[in-house]
Scaffold this active site. Structure first.
Site, PDB file in Angstrom:
ATOM      1  N   ASP A  19       0.828  -1.205   0.000  1.00 27.07           N
ATOM      2  CA  ASP A  19       0.000   0.000   0.000  1.00 27.07           C
ATOM      3  C   ASP A  19       0.866   1.259   0.000  1.00 27.07           C
ATOM      4  O   ASP A  19       1.986   1.255   0.525  1.00 27.07           O
ATOM      5  CB  ASP A  19      -0.903  -0.017   1.244  1.00 27.07           C
ATOM      6  CG  ASP A  19      -2.093   0.938   1.102  1.00 27.07           C
ATOM      7  OD1 ASP A  19      -2.378   1.370  -0.034  1.00 27.07           O
ATOM      8  OD2 ASP A  19      -2.723   1.248   2.126  1.00 27.07           O
ATOM      9  N   HIS A  36       2.138   3.461  -9.089  1.00 31.85           N
ATOM     10  CA  HIS A  36       1.949   2.018  -9.314  1.00 31.85           C
ATOM     11  C   HIS A  36       3.131   1.445 -10.098  1.00 31.85           C
ATOM     12  O   HIS A  36       3.591   0.341  -9.823  1.00 31.85           O
ATOM     13  CB  HIS A  36       0.625   1.751 -10.043  1.00 31.85           C
ATOM     14  CG  HIS A  36      -0.587   2.178  -9.250  1.00 31.85           C
ATOM     15  ND1 HIS A  36      -0.781   1.776  -7.943  1.00 31.85           N
ATOM     16  CD2 HIS A  36      -1.647   2.955  -9.569  1.00 31.85           C
ATOM     17  CE1 HIS A  36      -1.934   2.299  -7.502  1.00 31.85           C
ATOM     18  NE2 HIS A  36      -2.465   3.028  -8.460  1.00 31.85           N
ATOM     19  N   LEU A 130      10.692 -20.378  -5.198  1.00 28.95           N
ATOM     20  CA  LEU A 130       9.682 -19.521  -4.567  1.00 28.95           C
ATOM     21  C   LEU A 130       8.311 -19.675  -5.232  1.00 28.95           C
ATOM     22  O   LEU A 130       8.216 -19.642  -6.462  1.00 28.95           O
ATOM     23  CB  LEU A 130      10.134 -18.050  -4.695  1.00 28.95           C
ATOM     24  CG  LEU A 130       9.133 -16.986  -4.245  1.00 28.95           C
ATOM     25  CD1 LEU A 130       9.044 -16.930  -2.720  1.00 28.95           C
ATOM     26  CD2 LEU A 130       9.517 -15.605  -4.797  1.00 28.95           C
TER      27      LEU A 130
END
Ligand code: IPE
Ligand code: IPE
Ligand code: MG
Length: 252
Positions: A19, A36, A130
């Site tokens: 955020d 963004h 991962l």
């Protein structure tokens, strides 16, 4: 799940609410989309760091089921950014043995984006490093709802009985069923709320909140969160003394 355990005390699964992109841009008088874009750069760095640290799973909240409420232009740009990032990053992720999974209600996305997601998931399906979970059009309520819908369907077909509904069965039907529950939850940007992220899965997760805005989040802040996690005693309802004794006998 044991094969996913790390013995250096690192969290196996880290969940992050990324955020603060908008505020990062607004502070610089940039349009929000630049925030963004800067956020995507942070994602690349953090994924690389998790690969290096041999973290088993990283779940990133990219777009919530509530984010459709944003201005149409911002939503469109976020979709384009998601598509473009998948397109340009997937080969690198694949090369790094990363397995990509996208969770959320994908049916709301354009056919083009859905195809791109499917292709990216299939390309990296067999990777063993991962597991990178991207939550897109995701909501914790939706996740639990879709689990119940699947279970109900099996009951109606006679493949499951009412008595089969247990906590562990429900855990098998939420979208992250194959992963251990998150050990560490991080939220950047200063807010202290879950915003409908992994509600079922966060039952016993350790929380870490930082004021750092997501585009400014880096290895240093990330290491601080991991160090904070390592310094905590996870009791799962037991007393502190019981935990110490169990650790001595290596049962925990
Ligand atoms: C998080 O950053 C990214 C998404 C929700 C897509 P925000 O866009 O919420 O950033 P702030 O909270 O407005 O600063
Ligand atoms: C949560 O951030 C969702 C993502 C980071 C994708 P928001 O910025 O949308 O959350 P609220 O609305 O402040 O709770
Ligand atoms: Mg926000």
């Amino acid at each position: 799940m044991n094969e996913l355990m790390t013995d250096n005390g690192n969290p196996r699964h880290i969940a992050i609410i990324m955020d603060g992109n908008g505020r990062w841009a607004e502070k610089r008088l940039f349009p929000r989309i630049l925030g963004h874009r800067a956020g995507v750069k942070t994602v690349k760095k953090i994924v690389e760091y998790c690969v290096k640290e041999e973290i088993a799973a990283l779940s990133l909240f990219a777009f919530s089921s509530e984010n459709w409420r944003r201005p149409k232009k911002e939503v469109e740009m976020l979709m384009e950014l998601f598509f473009g990032t998948l397109q340009t990053q997937i080969d690198k992720l694949d090369k790094n043995n990363v397995k990509l999974r996208v969770i959320g209600d994908k049916s709301a996305f354009s056919k083009k984006l859905q195809d791109r997601i499917l292709q990216a998931e299939q390309q990296t399906e067999k990777n063993t490093g991962l597991t990178l979970v991207v939550a897109a059009n995701y909501g914790g309520h939706w996740d639990i709802t879709q689990a119940f819908q699947k279970i109900a369907e099996k009951i109606s077909k006679g493949e499951l009985q009412l008595e089969d509904i247990t906590e562990s069965l429900i855990s098998q039907y939420v979208t992250t069923a194959e992963l251990p529950e998150p050990d560490l939850f991080i939220r950047t940007g200063g807010e202290q709320r879950i915003s409908n992220f992994l509600l079922w899965q966060l039952a016993y997760t350790e929380f870490y909140f930082t004021e750092t805005l997501w585009p400014d989040f880096d290895k240093e802040v990330f290491s601080k969160a991991i160090e904070s996690f390592k310094s905590r005693q996870r009791r799962f309802g037991r007393t502190g003394e019981q935990v110490v004794n169990l650790q001595k006998s290596k049962k925990l």
